[in-house]
Write a protein that holds these residues in place. Structure first.
Motif, PDB file in Angstrom:
ATOM      1  N   LEU A 185       0.863  -1.176   0.000  1.00 14.65           N
ATOM      2  CA  LEU A 185       0.000   0.000   0.000  1.00 14.65           C
ATOM      3  C   LEU A 185       0.902   1.229   0.000  1.00 14.65           C
ATOM      4  N   ASN A 227      -0.052   4.405  -0.796  1.00 14.29           N
ATOM      5  CA  ASN A 227      -0.793   5.658  -0.676  1.00 14.29           C
ATOM      6  C   ASN A 227      -1.273   5.816   0.768  1.00 14.29           C
ATOM      7  N   LEU A 257      -5.006   6.356   2.074  1.00 14.74           N
ATOM      8  CA  LEU A 257      -6.005   5.293   2.172  1.00 14.74           C
ATOM      9  C   LEU A 257      -6.047   4.649   3.552  1.00 14.74           C
ATOM     10  N   LYS A 258      -5.107   5.041   4.431  1.00 12.98           N
ATOM     11  CA  LYS A 258      -5.118   4.547   5.810  1.00 12.98           C
ATOM     12  C   LYS A 258      -5.738   5.545   6.783  1.00 12.98           C
ATOM     13  N   PHE A 310      -8.539   1.328   4.077  1.00  9.48           N
ATOM     14  CA  PHE A 310      -7.484   0.563   4.735  1.00  9.48           C
ATOM     15  C   PHE A 310      -7.253   1.004   6.184  1.00  9.48           C
ATOM     16  N   GLN A 368      -5.361  -6.231   5.399  1.00 14.93           N
ATOM     17  CA  GLN A 368      -4.911  -5.321   4.352  1.00 14.93           C
ATOM     18  C   GLN A 368      -4.576  -6.086   3.074  1.00 14.93           C
ATOM     19  N   MET A 406      -6.361  -5.724  -0.498  1.00 13.88           N
ATOM     20  CA  MET A 406      -5.536  -5.387  -1.655  1.00 13.88           C
ATOM     21  C   MET A 406      -5.847  -6.314  -2.831  1.00 13.88           C
ATOM     22  N   ARG A 457      -7.245  -4.443  -6.416  1.00 11.52           N
ATOM     23  CA  ARG A 457      -6.379  -4.215  -7.574  1.00 11.52           C
ATOM     24  C   ARG A 457      -7.045  -4.544  -8.918  1.00 11.52           C
ATOM     25  N   GLU A 463      -9.062  -1.468  -9.779  1.00 12.30           N
ATOM     26  CA  GLU A 463      -8.205  -0.378 -10.237  1.00 12.30           C
ATOM     27  C   GLU A 463      -7.754  -0.604 -11.677  1.00 12.30           C
ATOM     28  N   THR A 488      -4.114   2.481  -4.776  1.00 12.44           N
ATOM     29  CA  THR A 488      -3.340   1.791  -3.736  1.00 12.44           C
ATOM     30  C   THR A 488      -1.843   1.867  -4.008  1.00 12.44           C
ATOM     31  N   GLN A 489      -1.471   2.032  -5.259  1.00 10.73           N
ATOM     32  CA  GLN A 489      -0.065   1.984  -5.649  1.00 10.73           C
ATOM     33  C   GLN A 489       0.559   3.353  -5.859  1.00 10.73           C
TER      34      GLN A 489
END
Length: 317
Positions: free
Chosen positions: A62, A64, A67-68, A74, A82, A86, A90, A93, A261-262
């Motif tokens: 993760l 980014n 996003l937490k 997340f 997590q 994920m 993905r 996305e 996420t990336q």
């Protein structure tokens, strides 16, 4: 957010086959960082574009932190939860990215992400790194024979800059599939033989890196491109093809943002310059012609192409 526009009419070769470019990538998000503007441009100008993604990116970190934050998906998750989230996010996305770039077709090759180089995850029997070479090549050959691409784009043969095992494997099966797809003695159950005409390697050129680095220093006062980046292999002398894509940087930025996420939208590595600034600084994507079945067509660093389909005879539109 802009998305690719469907062309009014497709382009065809002299035999009536729709012109097609197929690109092979290791993970979701690789299609965004390597070649998105070029493929968006070709899609809008009548070329059928196909993406083959070899893994689901299940082992991605993760990247980014937003996003937490509280209220974000997340927030408060332990490592197991997590990872599970994920794996489910993905593919979503990737679908968004494919829509933005405008690929006509997405194929998943069906392997699991192998994780970073020398990770214990490299030994997972389901991962791409552990896949039998001939079997994995056969899966790609079947897709090539189904989609009938004239041009295949894959990763280059110098892995010193980024030796991810999945990227290495993408290169290895791509070069084998290019040679075997047109040979009916290989994989006779994978469809009628089809010989692609050209294979290109993607490359982040030193010229581009330098131009972006200097622009960041000039316009922003700092750059994330440190000495490690400039110590990577310089392959500019191997570049054969420069595609003008100044009107298509929206495909890069939009598809990168789709992989939330990336990719951190506040990360200057990705978004230090706007699309308009990138178009001014370096309005090209660079490619290396690695294989060609076209006679009397040999571009090099002194005689550059400006089209991946250069030398391929086409019907008048």
């Amino acid at each position: 957010m802009r998305k690719a526009i469907s062309p009014e009419s497709p382009r065809h070769d002299l035999d009536g086959n729709e012109l097609c470019a197929l690109t092979v990538h290791a993970h979701p998000d690789d299609e965004a960082s390597k070649g998105a503007p070029t493929f968006a441009m070709y899609g809008e100008t009548g070329v059928r574009t196909v993406l083959v993604c070899c893994t689901g990116g299940e082992e991605g970190d993760l990247n980014n932190p937003a996003l937490k934050e509280p209220g974000m998906p997340f927030h408060g998750l332990d490592e197991v939860a997590q990872q599970k989230l994920m794996e489910s996010v993905r593919p979503v996305e990737l679908a968004k990215s494919v829509e933005i770039i405008g690929f006509n077709k997405l194929h998943m090759l069906g392997y699991r992400d192998s994780g970073m180089d020398q990770s214990p995850k490299n030994l997972n029997p389901e991962c791409f790194h552990m896949a039998d070479m001939d079997e994995a090549t056969g899966r790609l050959v079947k897709l090539i024979r189904t989609e009938k691409p004239h041009v295949i784009v894959t990763y280059n043969d110098d892995h010193r800059g980024y030796p991810h095992p999945d990227h290495v494997k993408v290169h290895e099966i791509s070069i084998r599939a290019f040679d075997r797809a047109g040979d009916p003695s290989w994989y006779p159950d994978a469809g009628a033989a089809w010989q692609p005409l050209k294979m290109y390697y993607s490359v982040w050129s030193r010229s581009r890196l330098t131009a972006v680095h200097e622009a960041l220093l000039r316009l922003r006062g700092s750059s994330p491109y440190d000495e490690d980046w400039f110590s990577r292999p310089n392959m500019d002398d191997r570049i054969t093809t420069k595609i003008r894509i100044e009107n298509y940087f929206w495909a890069r930025s939009g598809s990168l943002r789709a992989h939330a996420t990336q990719v951190d939208e506040n990360e200057p590595f990705w978004f230090g310059l706007s699309d308009e600034e990138l178009a001014e600084v370096y309005p090209f994507e660079d490619w290396i012609l690695a294989k060609s079945c076209i006679e009397n067509h040999s571009p090099d660093a002194q005689h550059l192409e400006d089209d991946l389909f250069a030398g391929i005879k086409q019907k008048a539109r």
